[in-house]
Design a protein around this motif. Structure first.
Motif, PDB file in Angstrom:
ATOM      1  N   THR A  51       0.849  -1.185   0.000  1.00  0.00           N
ATOM      2  CA  THR A  51       0.000   0.000   0.000  1.00  0.00           C
ATOM      3  C   THR A  51       0.886   1.236   0.000  1.00  0.00           C
ATOM      4  N   ARG A  52       0.675   2.098  -0.965  1.00  0.00           N
ATOM      5  CA  ARG A  52       1.465   3.323  -1.077  1.00  0.00           C
ATOM      6  C   ARG A  52       0.534   4.530  -0.984  1.00  0.00           C
ATOM      7  N   ARG A  53       1.074   5.607  -0.446  1.00  0.00           N
ATOM      8  CA  ARG A  53       0.277   6.823  -0.285  1.00  0.00           C
ATOM      9  C   ARG A  53       1.033   7.999  -0.897  1.00  0.00           C
ATOM     10  N   PHE A  54       0.339   8.781  -1.679  1.00  0.00           N
ATOM     11  CA  PHE A  54       0.927   9.925  -2.383  1.00  0.00           C
ATOM     12  C   PHE A  54       0.208  11.189  -1.935  1.00  0.00           C
ATOM     13  N   THR A  55       0.966  12.180  -1.443  1.00  0.00           N
ATOM     14  CA  THR A  55       0.362  13.441  -0.995  1.00  0.00           C
ATOM     15  C   THR A  55       0.244  14.395  -2.181  1.00  0.00           C
ATOM     16  N   ILE A  56      -1.011  14.798  -2.463  1.00  0.00           N
ATOM     17  CA  ILE A  56      -1.234  15.730  -3.571  1.00  0.00           C
ATOM     18  C   ILE A  56      -0.826  17.145  -3.169  1.00  0.00           C
ATOM     19  N   GLY A  57      -1.260  17.585  -1.988  1.00  0.00           N
ATOM     20  CA  GLY A  57      -0.909  18.916  -1.524  1.00  0.00           C
ATOM     21  C   GLY A  57      -1.878  19.416  -0.460  1.00  0.00           C
ATOM     22  N   PRO A  58      -1.573  20.553   0.169  1.00  0.00           N
ATOM     23  CA  PRO A  58      -2.385  21.058   1.291  1.00  0.00           C
ATOM     24  C   PRO A  58      -3.691  21.713   0.825  1.00  0.00           C
ATOM     25  N   HIS A  59      -4.670  21.592   1.684  1.00  0.00           N
ATOM     26  CA  HIS A  59      -5.935  22.290   1.438  1.00  0.00           C
ATOM     27  C   HIS A  59      -5.665  23.799   1.511  1.00  0.00           C
ATOM     28  N   GLY A  60      -6.262  24.523   0.644  1.00  0.00           N
ATOM     29  CA  GLY A  60      -5.994  25.953   0.531  1.00  0.00           C
ATOM     30  C   GLY A  60      -5.258  26.231  -0.758  1.00  0.00           C
ATOM     31  N   VAL A  61      -4.174  25.480  -0.946  1.00  0.00           N
ATOM     32  CA  VAL A  61      -3.498  25.531  -2.239  1.00  0.00           C
ATOM     33  C   VAL A  61      -4.321  24.731  -3.253  1.00  0.00           C
ATOM     34  N   TRP A  62      -4.813  23.590  -2.767  1.00  0.00           N
ATOM     35  CA  TRP A  62      -5.684  22.735  -3.572  1.00  0.00           C
ATOM     36  C   TRP A  62      -7.108  22.820  -3.020  1.00  0.00           C
ATOM     37  N   THR A  63      -8.081  22.776  -3.898  1.00  0.00           N
ATOM     38  CA  THR A  63      -9.491  22.666  -3.489  1.00  0.00           C
ATOM     39  C   THR A  63      -9.916  21.212  -3.658  1.00  0.00           C
ATOM     40  N   PRO A  64     -11.045  20.790  -3.079  1.00  0.00           N
ATOM     41  CA  PRO A  64     -11.490  19.404  -3.289  1.00  0.00           C
ATOM     42  C   PRO A  64     -11.649  19.059  -4.772  1.00  0.00           C
ATOM     43  N   GLU A  65     -12.106  20.016  -5.577  1.00  0.00           N
ATOM     44  CA  GLU A  65     -12.329  19.750  -7.003  1.00  0.00           C
ATOM     45  C   GLU A  65     -11.005  19.570  -7.755  1.00  0.00           C
ATOM     46  N   THR A  66     -10.043  20.489  -7.546  1.00  0.00           N
ATOM     47  CA  THR A  66      -8.767  20.371  -8.261  1.00  0.00           C
ATOM     48  C   THR A  66      -7.975  19.170  -7.764  1.00  0.00           C
ATOM     49  N   ALA A  67      -8.074  18.864  -6.454  1.00  0.00           N
ATOM     50  CA  ALA A  67      -7.367  17.704  -5.911  1.00  0.00           C
ATOM     51  C   ALA A  67      -7.967  16.411  -6.459  1.00  0.00           C
ATOM     52  N   ARG A  68      -9.302  16.367  -6.637  1.00  0.00           N
ATOM     53  CA  ARG A  68      -9.957  15.174  -7.185  1.00  0.00           C
ATOM     54  C   ARG A  68      -9.506  14.934  -8.627  1.00  0.00           C
ATOM     55  N   LYS A  69      -9.381  16.016  -9.417  1.00  0.00           N
ATOM     56  CA  LYS A  69      -8.913  15.875 -10.801  1.00  0.00           C
ATOM     57  C   LYS A  69      -7.488  15.324 -10.841  1.00  0.00           C
ATOM     58  N   GLU A  70      -6.646  15.851  -9.945  1.00  0.00           N
ATOM     59  CA  GLU A  70      -5.258  15.358  -9.882  1.00  0.00           C
ATOM     60  C   GLU A  70      -5.231  13.902  -9.434  1.00  0.00           C
ATOM     61  N   ALA A  71      -6.130  13.528  -8.509  1.00  0.00           N
ATOM     62  CA  ALA A  71      -6.191  12.151  -8.025  1.00  0.00           C
ATOM     63  C   ALA A  71      -6.572  11.197  -9.159  1.00  0.00           C
ATOM     64  N   ARG A  72      -7.510  11.634 -10.023  1.00  0.00           N
ATOM     65  CA  ARG A  72      -7.899  10.783 -11.155  1.00  0.00           C
ATOM     66  C   ARG A  72      -6.704  10.533 -12.080  1.00  0.00           C
ATOM     67  N   VAL A  73      -5.898  11.588 -12.317  1.00  0.00           N
ATOM     68  CA  VAL A  73      -4.711  11.446 -13.160  1.00  0.00           C
ATOM     69  C   VAL A  73      -3.724  10.455 -12.532  1.00  0.00           C
ATOM     70  N   LEU A  74      -3.482  10.619 -11.231  1.00  0.00           N
ATOM     71  CA  LEU A  74      -2.532   9.747 -10.532  1.00  0.00           C
ATOM     72  C   LEU A  74      -3.006   8.303 -10.522  1.00  0.00           C
ATOM     73  N   LEU A  75      -4.280   8.079 -10.264  1.00  0.00           N
ATOM     74  CA  LEU A  75      -4.801   6.716 -10.235  1.00  0.00           C
ATOM     75  C   LEU A  75      -4.791   6.094 -11.629  1.00  0.00           C
ATOM     76  N   GLY A  76      -4.945   6.943 -12.654  1.00  0.00           N
ATOM     77  CA  GLY A  76      -4.820   6.447 -14.029  1.00  0.00           C
ATOM     78  C   GLY A  76      -3.405   5.978 -14.314  1.00  0.00           C
ATOM     79  N   ARG A  77      -2.424   6.707 -13.809  1.00  0.00           N
ATOM     80  CA  ARG A  77      -1.021   6.297 -13.978  1.00  0.00           C
ATOM     81  C   ARG A  77      -0.756   4.982 -13.256  1.00  0.00           C
ATOM     82  N   VAL A  78      -1.347   4.827 -12.063  1.00  0.00           N
ATOM     83  CA  VAL A  78      -1.183   3.580 -11.306  1.00  0.00           C
ATOM     84  C   VAL A  78      -1.764   2.410 -12.095  1.00  0.00           C
ATOM     85  N   ALA A  79      -2.913   2.635 -12.719  1.00  0.00           N
ATOM     86  CA  ALA A  79      -3.543   1.578 -13.519  1.00  0.00           C
ATOM     87  C   ALA A  79      -2.660   1.162 -14.690  1.00  0.00           C
ATOM     88  N   GLN A  80      -1.807   2.054 -15.158  1.00  0.00           N
ATOM     89  CA  GLN A  80      -0.902   1.755 -16.262  1.00  0.00           C
ATOM     90  C   GLN A  80       0.433   1.178 -15.786  1.00  0.00           C
TER      91      GLN A  80
END
Length: 439
Positions: A51-80
């Motif tokens: 199990t690995r954990r990747f920190t996207i960034g702090p709240h304030g710099v990131w919003t839930p919406e922008t962090a969710r978009k980045e999470a989708r990209v990261l999880l897509g890379r993991v799937a590959q």
């Protein structure tokens, strides 16, 4: 589990320990709430059974919406098959150019970096490399990560050194100083070293490709300066004056040796009696630029060296103030002999170039000249050779004798030895007469 929204994130309270709030819309996306109250968006996934954990960034710099978009990209890379957490860890550990240079020098000093003819680099070469690294590479690129360097960075580095951005005056010792000017030649030579260091990085798996490959460099400025016959005669007069000065006499003898042999400065400065084979008219240099080599020398050189020998069988031929040790301060004495004269601009290498030019004027071939000078393509490298080719000795006699004549003020009317039939006939008749007398 709720869907992470700004309201939920803002209302998350700190606890006695860190905790996570996981998003119910995107599996693996969540919010980490620290005991300090700080909140960061994370992605959690499994890779290679862990199990690995990747920190996207702090709240304030990131919003839930922008962090969710980045999470989708990261999880897509993991799937590959990628592993973002591991890549970031390696990225943070990526070494800088300065650290790479330190590793390179350590291996060079341990004999693990091969130079010319695939031999370990010499101490003198490593010393020069250290200077270029310290004065040019580290100031301009030292803090950059090696993996981030591009060809554009290398091109900019070359231009900056050529433009003199690294020029400086550095104190060396109590009274000495080193003046660093940069320039096109320095840029070209330093780029060569940087390219070698980056090749070392590629061979050790630090980078996949060398960004210095293919960089266009300025063409080498070939040395064209040579002494004219009148300048040789002037040099002879200056050396005669220096011979009468006890402080300059040794340096004057060294200048004569440089002029009459075409040797490199260091080869004369460090010449040891054990390297002198007067009987076979050659120098058996143990460690020249090309490694061990046997160098033919003319009779004027043999006489010059023999005039300095007492009972010494080892130690410096051109001895300094300490018995058996080489002469020091040669550059200063060179300037005293030639300064404020029309020859103030020449260097010891000009004497080497002039020796080759005289040999060419006298009709000797490129391979013969290469052997006289100790070039890689012509040097006699075997330490076991006991006698040098007679033709090379004759060539050394001819070139050294001609230069000695110029230093003595002789006005020659013919320069091409190969076409001087009278001289050739006299030498041939003398040889035949000697053979007949001994039979």
């Amino acid at each position: 589990m709720p869907k992470l929204t700004k309201r939920i994130v803002d209302q998350a309270e700190m606890g006695k320990a860190d905790y996570f709030i996981w998003d119910d819309d995107l599996q693996g996306f969540g919010l980490r709430v620290f005991t300090s109250g700080r909140r960061s968006y994370v992605v959690q996934y499994r890779a290679k059974g862990r199990t690995r954990r990747f920190t996207i960034g702090p709240h304030g710099v990131w919003t839930p919406e922008t962090a969710r978009k980045e999470a989708r990209v990261l999880l897509g890379r993991v799937a590959q098959g990628e592993n973002p957490a591991e890549e970031r860890e390696l990225d943070h550990k990526a070494i800088t150019v300065k650290e790479l240079c330190q590793r390179y020098l350590e291996d060079a000093k341990a004999g693990l970096i091969l130079g010319k003819k695939r031999r370990p680099k010499k101490e003198s070469t490593i010393y020069t490399d250290e200077g270029r690294i310290k004065r040019h590479i580290v100031p301009l690129l030292g803090t950059r990560r090696v993996k981030d360097l591009t060809s554009a960075d290398i091109t900019r580095f070359l231009r900056d050194v050529a433009a003199g951005r690294t020029k400086m005056t550095e104190k060396t010792g109590k009274h000495g100083k080193t003046i660093v000017r940069g320039g096109v030649g320095t840029g070209t030579r330093t780029l060569g070293l940087l390219g070698a260091i980056l090749t070392y990085a590629r061979e050790n798996g630090i980078i996949e490709a060398n960004p210095a490959h293919g960089i266009r460099k300025a063409a080498d400025q070939k040395l064209n300066r040579r002494l004219s016959e009148d300048e040789y005669r002037l040099l002879g007069r200056l050396l005669s004056d220096a011979d009468r000065d006890d402080q300059l006499a040794t340096a004057a003898a060294m200048v004569r040796a440089l002029a009459l042999t075409g040797c490199r400065r260091g080869e004369v400065l460090n010449l040891d009696w054990r390297e002198v084979d007067a009987a076979n008219s050659c120098l058996r240099l143990r460690d020249s630029k090309e490694g061990a080599s046997v160098r033919p020398i003319g009779l004027p050189v043999v006489e010059l060296i023999e005039a300095r020998q007492d009972d010494a069988i080892a130690g410096a031929v051109f001895e300094g103030t300490v018995e058996g040790k080489p002469f020091i301060g040669f550059p200063k004495h060179w300037r005293k002999i030639l300064g404020d004269t029309p020859l103030a601009d020449i260097t010891p290498h000009v004497l080497r170039h002039s020796f080759a030019s005289i040999a060419n004027d006298l009709g000797f071939t490129e391979s013969t000249i290469a052997a006289l000078l100790g070039h890689a393509q012509g040097t006699i490298t075997s330490r076991y050779i006991h006698s040098v080719d007679t033709a090379l000795i004759m060539a050394a006699d001819t070139v050294a004798g001609y230069i000695q004549g110029l230093l003595d003020g002789v006005q020659f009317t013919r320069t091409t030895y190969a076409l001087d039939r009278g001289a050739r006939a006299a030498a041939m008749n003398r040889t035949l007469a000697e053979r007949l007398a001994s039979s």
